[in-house]
Design a protein around this motif. Structure first.
Motif, mmCIF file in Angstrom:
data_model
loop_
_atom_site.group_PDB
_atom_site.id
_atom_site.type_symbol
_atom_site.label_atom_id
_atom_site.label_comp_id
_atom_site.label_asym_id
_atom_site.label_seq_id
_atom_site.Cartn_x
_atom_site.Cartn_y
_atom_site.Cartn_z
ATOM 1 N N VAL A 103 0.843 -1.198 0.000
ATOM 2 C CA VAL A 103 0.000 0.000 0.000
ATOM 3 C C VAL A 103 0.875 1.244 0.000
ATOM 4 C CG1 VAL A 103 -2.041 -0.981 1.126
ATOM 5 C CG2 VAL A 103 -0.124 -0.194 2.507
ATOM 6 N N SER A 104 0.290 2.383 -0.351
ATOM 7 C CA SER A 104 1.009 3.655 -0.264
ATOM 8 C C SER A 104 0.546 4.375 1.002
ATOM 9 C CB SER A 104 0.729 4.511 -1.497
ATOM 10 O OG SER A 104 -0.608 4.922 -1.494
ATOM 11 N N SER A 105 1.279 5.413 1.385
ATOM 12 C CA SER A 105 0.877 6.209 2.558
ATOM 13 C C SER A 105 -0.536 6.742 2.369
ATOM 14 C CB SER A 105 1.807 7.409 2.754
ATOM 15 O OG SER A 105 3.122 7.038 2.589
ATOM 16 N N HIS A 106 -0.851 7.077 1.123
ATOM 17 C CA HIS A 106 -2.174 7.613 0.805
ATOM 18 C C HIS A 106 -3.285 6.674 1.291
ATOM 19 C CE1 HIS A 106 -5.503 9.272 -1.464
ATOM 20 N NE2 HIS A 106 -5.689 8.094 -2.013
ATOM 21 N N HIS A 107 -3.076 5.374 1.133
ATOM 22 C CA HIS A 107 -4.113 4.426 1.554
ATOM 23 C C HIS A 107 -4.346 4.490 3.061
ATOM 24 C CE1 HIS A 107 -3.006 2.190 -2.325
ATOM 25 N NE2 HIS A 107 -4.204 2.689 -2.470
#
Ligand SMILES: C[S@@+](CC[C@H](N)C(=O)[O-])C[C@H]1O[C@@H](n2cnc3c(N)ncnc32)[C@H](O)[C@@H]1O
Length: 166
Positions: A103-107
């Motif tokens: 996952v990315s930080s955005h998630h």
């Protein structure tokens, strides 16, 4: 929650991972986990005439990070279809593929995505928001044994059976 590209995701080992791709200015490359475009931008900065980069992401939120660059093609898809899209773009071989999996930080930062430990929100956890099944659907409808297998295989949890029975 609106995020700009700087806070969408901060890539780890940016230069080191792209150095490892041995980029040639006229080469063809694929970033199968485009996300906040950190790695893609670094690759693009090393491309010149004839160079190409395909960036894959199955999450429509990543589209806000699309780079306006003649050497770049964004593909909004799961990278499992890599071969199909390479064929579609008449690419017979590539010089290197980058996969920054997970996952990315955005998630985690967007409560509506259902990944966050910090913010309240429905349990969703779909990376592709067009996919039908949410994590809530799974934990509330799957049989205990099936859940235990998922926790064991994909979560590598030793107490998977106990957890599935709760
Ligand atoms: C760790 S982030 C990548 C961050 C990126 N390297 C950057 O510099 O910002 C992983 C990204 O891959 C995407 N992703 C994960 N699994 C995928 C899959 N199977 N197909 C396409 N995209 C996927 C996620 O949506 C997420 O945006």
């Amino acid at each position: 929650m609106e995020k700009d590209e700087l806070t969408y995701h901060v890539p780890v080992l940016l230069k080191e991972s792209v150095d490892g791709m041995n980029i040639r200015p006229d080469g063809t490359y694929v970033d199968v986990t485009f996300g906040g475009a950190g790695h893609s931008r670094e690759i693009l900065s090393r491309l010149g005439e004839g160079g190409r980069l395909l960036g894959f992401d199955q999450d429509e939120d990543a589209e806000r990070n699309i780079v306006d660059d003649p050497h770049f093609i964004f593909v909004r898809s799961n990278f499992r279809y890599l071969h199909n899209f390479l064929r579609y773009h008449d690419i017979e071989q590539v010089d290197a593929i980058l996969a920054d999996l997970g996952v990315s930080s955005h998630h985690f930062d967007d409560s509506e995505r259902g990944f966050s430990f910090r913010f309240d929100g429905d349990l969703d956890m779909r990376m592709n928001k067009r996919a039908g099944l949410t994590a809530a659907d799974i934990v509330n409808t799957y049989e205990e044994e099936r859940l235990a297998n998922i926790f064991y295989l994909y979560g590598e949890l030793k107490n998977s059976r106990k957890l599935a029975s709760m």
